[in-house]
Scaffold this motif. Sequence first.
Motif, PDB file in Angstrom:
ATOM      1  N   GLU A   1       9.678  15.192 -13.352  1.00 34.86           N
ATOM      2  CA  GLU A   1       9.162  14.327 -14.415  1.00 34.86           C
ATOM      3  C   GLU A   1       8.323  13.235 -13.769  1.00 34.86           C
ATOM      4  O   GLU A   1       8.808  12.135 -13.500  1.00 34.86           O
ATOM      5  N   PRO A   2       7.065  13.518 -13.483  1.00 37.79           N
ATOM      6  CA  PRO A   2       6.220  12.552 -12.758  1.00 37.79           C
ATOM      7  C   PRO A   2       6.004  11.251 -13.526  1.00 37.79           C
ATOM      8  O   PRO A   2       5.604  11.258 -14.687  1.00 37.79           O
ATOM      9  N   LEU A   3       6.317  10.146 -12.851  1.00 40.45           N
ATOM     10  CA  LEU A   3       6.073   8.810 -13.398  1.00 40.45           C
ATOM     11  C   LEU A   3       5.125   8.011 -12.509  1.00 40.45           C
ATOM     12  O   LEU A   3       4.650   6.963 -12.921  1.00 40.45           O
ATOM     13  N   GLY A   4       4.913   8.489 -11.300  1.00 46.53           N
ATOM     14  CA  GLY A   4       4.051   7.768 -10.368  1.00 46.53           C
ATOM     15  C   GLY A   4       4.814   6.968  -9.321  1.00 46.53           C
ATOM     16  O   GLY A   4       4.230   6.143  -8.631  1.00 46.53           O
ATOM     17  N   CYS A   5       6.112   7.191  -9.193  1.00 42.76           N
ATOM     18  CA  CYS A   5       6.910   6.522  -8.158  1.00 42.76           C
ATOM     19  C   CYS A   5       6.701   7.226  -6.821  1.00 42.76           C
ATOM     20  O   CYS A   5       6.501   8.435  -6.773  1.00 42.76           O
ATOM     21  N   LYS A   6       6.774   6.456  -5.750  1.00 46.95           N
ATOM     22  CA  LYS A   6       6.716   7.001  -4.389  1.00 46.95           C
ATOM     23  C   LYS A   6       8.033   6.681  -3.709  1.00 46.95           C
ATOM     24  O   LYS A   6       8.638   5.643  -3.971  1.00 46.95           O
ATOM     25  N   PHE A   7       8.443   7.565  -2.798  1.00 46.50           N
ATOM     26  CA  PHE A   7       9.715   7.389  -2.106  1.00 46.50           C
ATOM     27  C   PHE A   7       9.548   7.717  -0.635  1.00 46.50           C
ATOM     28  O   PHE A   7       8.810   8.632  -0.276  1.00 46.50           O
ATOM     29  N   LEU A   8      10.255   6.953   0.197  1.00 49.62           N
ATOM     30  CA  LEU A   8      10.252   7.247   1.624  1.00 49.62           C
ATOM     31  C   LEU A   8      11.559   6.846   2.263  1.00 49.62           C
ATOM     32  O   LEU A   8      12.304   6.030   1.739  1.00 49.62           O
ATOM     33  N   VAL A   9      11.836   7.473   3.407  1.00 49.08           N
ATOM     34  CA  VAL A   9      13.051   7.184   4.172  1.00 49.08           C
ATOM     35  C   VAL A   9      12.781   5.971   5.047  1.00 49.08           C
ATOM     36  O   VAL A   9      11.758   5.895   5.731  1.00 49.08           O
ATOM     37  N   GLY A  10      13.699   5.008   5.013  1.00 43.75           N
ATOM     38  CA  GLY A  10      13.578   3.826   5.845  1.00 43.75           C
ATOM     39  C   GLY A  10      14.860   3.022   5.824  1.00 43.75           C
ATOM     40  O   GLY A  10      15.646   3.109   4.885  1.00 43.75           O
ATOM     41  N   ASP A  11      15.069   2.244   6.863  1.00 41.18           N
ATOM     42  CA  ASP A  11      16.253   1.398   7.024  1.00 41.18           C
ATOM     43  C   ASP A  11      15.887  -0.019   6.613  1.00 41.18           C
ATOM     44  O   ASP A  11      15.025  -0.651   7.238  1.00 41.18           O
TER      45      ASP A  11
ATOM     46  N   PHE B   1      11.839 -10.194   2.011  1.00 46.82           N
ATOM     47  CA  PHE B   1      10.923 -11.315   1.778  1.00 46.82           C
ATOM     48  C   PHE B   1       9.568 -11.104   2.444  1.00 46.82           C
ATOM     49  O   PHE B   1       8.557 -11.591   1.950  1.00 46.82           O
ATOM     50  N   ARG B   2       9.526 -10.359   3.525  1.00 49.89           N
ATOM     51  CA  ARG B   2       8.246 -10.084   4.191  1.00 49.89           C
ATOM     52  C   ARG B   2       7.299  -9.328   3.259  1.00 49.89           C
ATOM     53  O   ARG B   2       6.090  -9.507   3.302  1.00 49.89           O
ATOM     54  N   TYR B   3       7.850  -8.495   2.389  1.00 49.42           N
ATOM     55  CA  TYR B   3       7.016  -7.674   1.515  1.00 49.42           C
ATOM     56  C   TYR B   3       6.806  -8.274   0.130  1.00 49.42           C
ATOM     57  O   TYR B   3       6.041  -7.733  -0.667  1.00 49.42           O
ATOM     58  N   LEU B   4       7.450  -9.403  -0.146  1.00 46.19           N
ATOM     59  CA  LEU B   4       7.259 -10.087  -1.425  1.00 46.19           C
ATOM     60  C   LEU B   4       5.981 -10.916  -1.428  1.00 46.19           C
ATOM     61  O   LEU B   4       5.632 -11.545  -0.429  1.00 46.19           O
TER      62      LEU B   4
ATOM     63  N   LEU C   1       7.011  -1.187   6.798  1.00 44.45           N
ATOM     64  CA  LEU C   1       6.149  -0.486   5.850  1.00 44.45           C
ATOM     65  C   LEU C   1       4.679  -0.609   6.219  1.00 44.45           C
ATOM     66  O   LEU C   1       3.838  -0.012   5.562  1.00 44.45           O
ATOM     67  N   GLY C   2       4.396  -1.420   7.227  1.00 45.39           N
ATOM     68  CA  GLY C   2       3.012  -1.632   7.630  1.00 45.39           C
ATOM     69  C   GLY C   2       2.502  -2.984   7.174  1.00 45.39           C
ATOM     70  O   GLY C   2       2.920  -3.506   6.143  1.00 45.39           O
ATOM     71  N   VAL C   3       1.595  -3.524   7.948  1.00 45.75           N
ATOM     72  CA  VAL C   3       1.042  -4.854   7.675  1.00 45.75           C
ATOM     73  C   VAL C   3       0.381  -4.906   6.302  1.00 45.75           C
ATOM     74  O   VAL C   3       0.472  -5.912   5.599  1.00 45.75           O
ATOM     75  N   GLU C   4      -0.270  -3.814   5.898  1.00 47.90           N
ATOM     76  CA  GLU C   4      -0.971  -3.797   4.614  1.00 47.90           C
ATOM     77  C   GLU C   4      -0.030  -3.944   3.422  1.00 47.90           C
ATOM     78  O   GLU C   4      -0.450  -4.325   2.335  1.00 47.90           O
ATOM     79  N   GLU C   5       1.256  -3.681   3.619  1.00 53.67           N
ATOM     80  CA  GLU C   5       2.238  -3.812   2.542  1.00 53.67           C
ATOM     81  C   GLU C   5       2.837  -5.219   2.458  1.00 53.67           C
ATOM     82  O   GLU C   5       3.449  -5.570   1.455  1.00 53.67           O
ATOM     83  N   GLU C   6       2.687  -6.021   3.500  1.00 53.97           N
ATOM     84  CA  GLU C   6       3.296  -7.356   3.520  1.00 53.97           C
ATOM     85  C   GLU C   6       2.703  -8.219   2.410  1.00 53.97           C
ATOM     86  O   GLU C   6       1.494  -8.244   2.205  1.00 53.97           O
ATOM     87  N   GLY C   7       3.582  -8.908   1.680  1.00 59.21           N
ATOM     88  CA  GLY C   7       3.154  -9.790   0.605  1.00 59.21           C
ATOM     89  C   GLY C   7       2.576  -9.059  -0.596  1.00 59.21           C
ATOM     90  O   GLY C   7       1.874  -9.656  -1.402  1.00 59.21           O
TER      91      GLY C   7
END
Length: 145
Positions: free
Chosen positions: A47-57, A97-100, A63-69
Amino acid sequence: AGRAILDLACGEGIYSRAMKRVGASEVLGVDISPEMVSLAKKAEAAEPLGCKFLVGDASQLELGVEEEGRYDIVLALWLLNYAKTGEELDAMVAGAFRYLKPGGRLVGINDWPGNPLASYSLYQPYGFIKVILPIEATRESRKVL
């Protein structure tokens, strides 16, 4: 509507997908368990909604610098209780908080909603409180997305 959500400890994506259904513009779910992320991806494929998922701790979130903030809201539903040490808890919160975005919100829950309010006096020495919002406040909170 239109908020970017990062869902840490997303599990099988239940809350990630719920956020998308109520108007989030984008949702990224992250979980330490490859099996849970696989279930989330299967639900998204069915049921595609457009969510993305990945494995991470979440305690070593990269998530990469481009994702920060980038995210308006970081969900930490059923995450913080997995910290084994104070340092690991600090790392989880720092990563969130780094990604907010500035002014963004970190939202966490670590309790069964039916736990009686009277039992919380036992938890107060550890910094836990329970607040019960009236239904109107709960409905109003949906407008945050």
